[in-house]
Structure formats: C-alpha cells, structure tokens
Design an enzyme around this catalytic site. Sequence first.
Site, PDB file in Angstrom:
ATOM      1  CG  ASP A 153      47.670  29.507  37.069  1.00  0.00           C
ATOM      2  OD1 ASP A 153      47.423  30.466  36.307  1.00  0.00           O
ATOM      3  OD2 ASP A 153      47.573  29.570  38.312  1.00  0.00           O
ATOM      4  CG  ASP A 181      44.420  31.184  41.466  1.00  0.00           C
ATOM      5  OD1 ASP A 181      44.450  32.076  40.616  1.00  0.00           O
ATOM      6  OD2 ASP A 181      43.397  30.862  42.091  1.00  0.00           O
ATOM      7  CD  GLU A 193      46.101  36.028  41.600  1.00  0.00           C
ATOM      8  OE1 GLU A 193      45.683  34.956  42.078  1.00  0.00           O
ATOM      9  OE2 GLU A 193      45.418  36.734  40.845  1.00  0.00           O
ATOM     10  CG  HIS A 198      44.051  35.386  33.480  1.00  0.00           C
ATOM     11  ND1 HIS A 198      45.212  35.496  34.219  1.00  0.00           N
ATOM     12  CD2 HIS A 198      43.172  34.762  34.272  1.00  0.00           C
ATOM     13  CE1 HIS A 198      45.038  34.938  35.389  1.00  0.00           C
ATOM     14  NE2 HIS A 198      43.806  34.486  35.463  1.00  0.00           N
ATOM     15  CG  ASP A 199      42.410  37.574  36.869  1.00  0.00           C
ATOM     16  OD1 ASP A 199      43.135  37.164  37.800  1.00  0.00           O
ATOM     17  OD2 ASP A 199      41.609  36.840  36.251  1.00  0.00           O
TER      18      ASP A 199
END
Length: 562
Positions: free
Chosen positions: A99, A206, A264, A338-339
């Site tokens: 990530d 990210d 993302e 995870h969000d």
Amino acid sequence: ARSADWWKSAVVYQIYPRSFLDSNGDGIGDIPGITSKLDYLADLGIDVLWLSPVYSSPMDDNGYDISNYEDVDPLFGSLTDLDDLIAGAHERGIKLVMDLVVNHTSDEHTWFQESRDPASPKADWYWWRPPREGFEGGTEGAEPNNWASVFSGSAWQYDERRGEYFLHVFSKKQPDLNWENPEVRDAVYAMMRRWVERGVDGFRMDVINLISKDPSLPDGTRQPGKKYASSEGAVANGPRLHEFLAEMNREVGLSAQNLLTVGEMPGSTIELAREVTDPARDELNMVFTFEHVGLDEQTGLGKWALLDLELPVLKSNLAEWQRGLADVGWNSLYLDNHDQPRAVSRFGDDSPEHRVSSAKTLATVLHLHRGTPYVYQGEELGMTNSYFTSIEQYQDLEAINWYREELEAGRDSADLLRSLAAKGRDNARTPMHWDDSEHAGFTTGEPWLPAHPNKDHINAAAAVADEDSVFHHFRRLIALRHADPVVVDGTFDLLLPEDEQLWVFTRTLGDDVRLVLANCSSEPAKVEASDVPDLAAATLLLGTHEGDGLELAPWESRIYAL
Ligand code: TEU
Ligand code: CA
C-alpha cells in the site's frame, strides 16, 4: 517473472494486517500471522496479496499515517518478517503488492519535523500557509481557507513553531505532501524503487488522485449550517495528475517491470479512469472508483446520510463502468475493503436464512464482470457487519471524530449510531474469524477490537471443511477465472436493466457466451423465458442451488455456458 497484463486474469486478496492474525499474543495482527496463513490463501486460489500499510506509524489512522516508509512497524514485525512473507508468497506463485500512501505522511515523519523549520531544506515539502489576512494564527477563522478535513474539523492545523498552518485533508497527524516540489517526488520514487528491488510486485496507491491539487487552494462551497466546506473539488484530480503518474511510472519502471498498479481515486469518473488506465499512457493499470459505494448515500451529503439502494441503480453503475472501459483501460472490481461496510450486510442479506446464498451470489456477480476482482479478508467467509451499539465500541478516528462533531451540533445520538452501524469502517476491521474458539482464533491475548460473536459458525475452519461454504464458492469462481478466457476478456452486456430482483448479464468472446442469472433479492424470482437465451440448451458451469429452471430461489445465481 511477470508477463505483460498478468494482472488482468489475477484475483487480488486484501489483507488488513492489524485484524488478520496475531502471532505473538499482543492482540494485534502481524506479518508472521499472515505468513502462517499462506497455504489457506493458496487453497483459495488468489494470485496477489495487497497488504494495507505495515510501515512505521503512530497508528493515528491505523498505519495510513506513515513515519518511515522504509521500515516495518514493530507492532507488525520486522523487515525480515516481511522478506519472509514475500518469499513465502512467491514460493506459492502469489505476488505481493504494498500500500503506497504518499499523498500525506505522519506528522511524526522526520520530513515533516524538519519542514516545521522554515529555514530547513524541507521547508517546502508540505502545504504551509500563513494565517488568513488580519487574523492571529490559531484563532477562530484564521485558517487559510474553508476546507473541512475528511476526519472532521478544519483541513488546516496551526503550527506554533513555524507560525503557519499546514494542510491535512485527513487527520491533523496526516500532513499533505507538496507534490509540486520535485524533491518530494524524487524521494517518493527512490523509496518505491527500493521496495521493487526488495521483491514487491506492485502498489495500491492511497488517494493518489489527490497528489495534484489546485495550487491556488480555493475556498469550497459550504453546505448550509456547515462550518467548513468539502475540499474534494480542489484536492482531487488536479491539473498535473497525469504528469505526476506518468513521471512516477517512468522513474520507478512500473510498466517496464509489469508491476500491478491500482490507484484509489475518491471522486474519480469514467472519463478520468479511461485516461489513467489507458495502457498507451503508461500511468496505472486500474483504479478504485467510489461511484458504486456512494449510491446508498443521499447525494452530496456523504456516507452517513443513509439511502436505500435499488438494484437497478447498482446494476447500471457497474454496467456504465464496464461500457466505459470496454475499449480502453481496465476495471477493478470490489464491494468490500477496510473502509467499507461488509458487502453481505450492505448489498446482500446477512440474516441466518440468506447470508450464505447472498454472499455467494454477490461474489458470482462481481467476479463475472470484466476487470480484476478484489477479495477483502473475511469476504470469502461471508463475514458480517459488527452491529456495535455504543460509541465506546468504535476505534476508528473517522467515526469518533464525526460522532463528537455531530453530537456537539445537536444531532441525536441514536441517529448517529444508526449511521455508524451501517457505514462505519470498524465494520470491516473486526478480527478475521479463523475458528470458533474464544477470539475466533485471531489472538491468544486481548484483541484490539472484539471478534464478532457469530464467529461460532462463521469461520475459516468450518468453511474449508464445508464443500457448500462461501469459501469454496469463491475458490470455484477464482478457478473459473483462471480457466475461462471469456471471464477475463469477454465483452459485457447487461440484460433486464430495470428488473428489481434479477441481475442478468452476458460475457461474449467470439462465439463463446457466458450467461449470469442472479436473483439478488430475498424473495423467489421468476425469469420470463423470452427474456433469456434457452437455458435447456445451456451448460451450467457454477450454481449456488440445485435449480435449473426459470424459477430462482432467494439469492440463487447460476453461471451458464451458452
Ligand atoms: O481512504 C481514502 C478515503 O477517501 C476514505 O477515507 C474514504 O473517503 C472514507 O474512509 C469514507 O468513509 C484511504 C484509505 O483507504 C483510508 O483507510 C485512509 O483513512 C485514508 O485514505 C487516508 O490515508
Ligand atoms: Ca501481534
């Protein structure tokens, strides 16, 4: 070795290390825990592991606030543990993607600490601005503009030492890096090259569309009654985004080394995704869109403003992205991460009667679209939301900050808890269920977040032992993608777009056609013979139930070869 486009037929499994498996009894998941489960992941058949951040971090945002990009936080283990994980994955033919969180660092990163000194060489590595004209620093209204932080409050924090404000789109411990500064970009690229040399096969990036901002940092438009304005229009998709992505690709050799890259991109559109994922531009392979995970919120009011989602709305959004990226670029496919809240609770039906079928059918529908599917840890078990009942149970700063801010604004606690229960990120962060033992086999200590009581029947041990489990359905879907070129490359066509129960579509590659027939409702559904090809002449490749006629049980889905 990585062949060109290998990532188009791959399935990626996302691990949130903090909640995956704790190997040393401190209640927090870690890297040795992941390594001990590589055979489980190999059995599932996934091709790539995406690790949420394991770098040094004060854990203000559970690792998305990085204080050293080139070391592993002791909570997760050591660099040697990570080398062992990379080697263990590679031995099993599994690739590992890190990530990359480079829109911002932690405020405890040495870069930021140095930058607080206006005379230091790193003075211009972050977004520093003086107090608004005529205002004393640190006083009400002195912030350089009216932007809100995604995690509540102003997006600006006054630093006494420097006598200026710094920008933080996320928490005040996540200052935004100034990508306009070539020294910042070079430092990021050098770090990325060192991870690639260490054996990493790619990056999930990210909020990567925030790295180019409108340099004038213009005020946003405030919602009525709101103190601050959303910054999205000015911090997302700025004028130099393509320039930076192409430069990063060139400087790190992302395309040259066939690395997997997924950006993302909150607030991205099909148009932007067509440009970013166009292979001729050598920027990224694919992006995570937020459009489909924004459909169950009231337009413009954000995730906490709940809205019931009608199936045709969801079907048509995914179909638009299929059409939009059919001739250029590539889709990512996800419902969970995870969000986001757990897919089976949000898009399926997690009641005891329908949980297994709806988890399987959501997977059938997602994995039979064109693009690279992402499985989030526990999604393959049909794990559900946590259904917390009090704010004390929440750990996520996004939830805690929002609850406090809304309570102070006079909102009703019960309303806030209803929104948190539906959309809070902790829903996806409770420990992975390995077995039915006390803490679901996640830890021998006290877990940082409690395991859901339904681990007594929803867990990996039970699932692997049960041929009819959600786990084995995911395994069969992944095997089908590996075996059937139509699943990877076939063109997508949506049928019955207005049907409120049925999700029906075809995939076509030359003369080969696959048909997906899914009842995405908790009631039986009837298919009109005239609406679909002749099923009697078709071959059932994978079904969730025994049926083969025009009646579909609740949450029944079938994949046919025509
Ligand atoms: O998320 C980006 C992001 O926009 C999400 O925070 C999302 O908008 C929000 O969670 C909706 O509830 C990335 C990471 O995935 C997230 O975990 C981090 O908190 C965030 O960036 C900051 O790094
Ligand atoms: Ca641990």
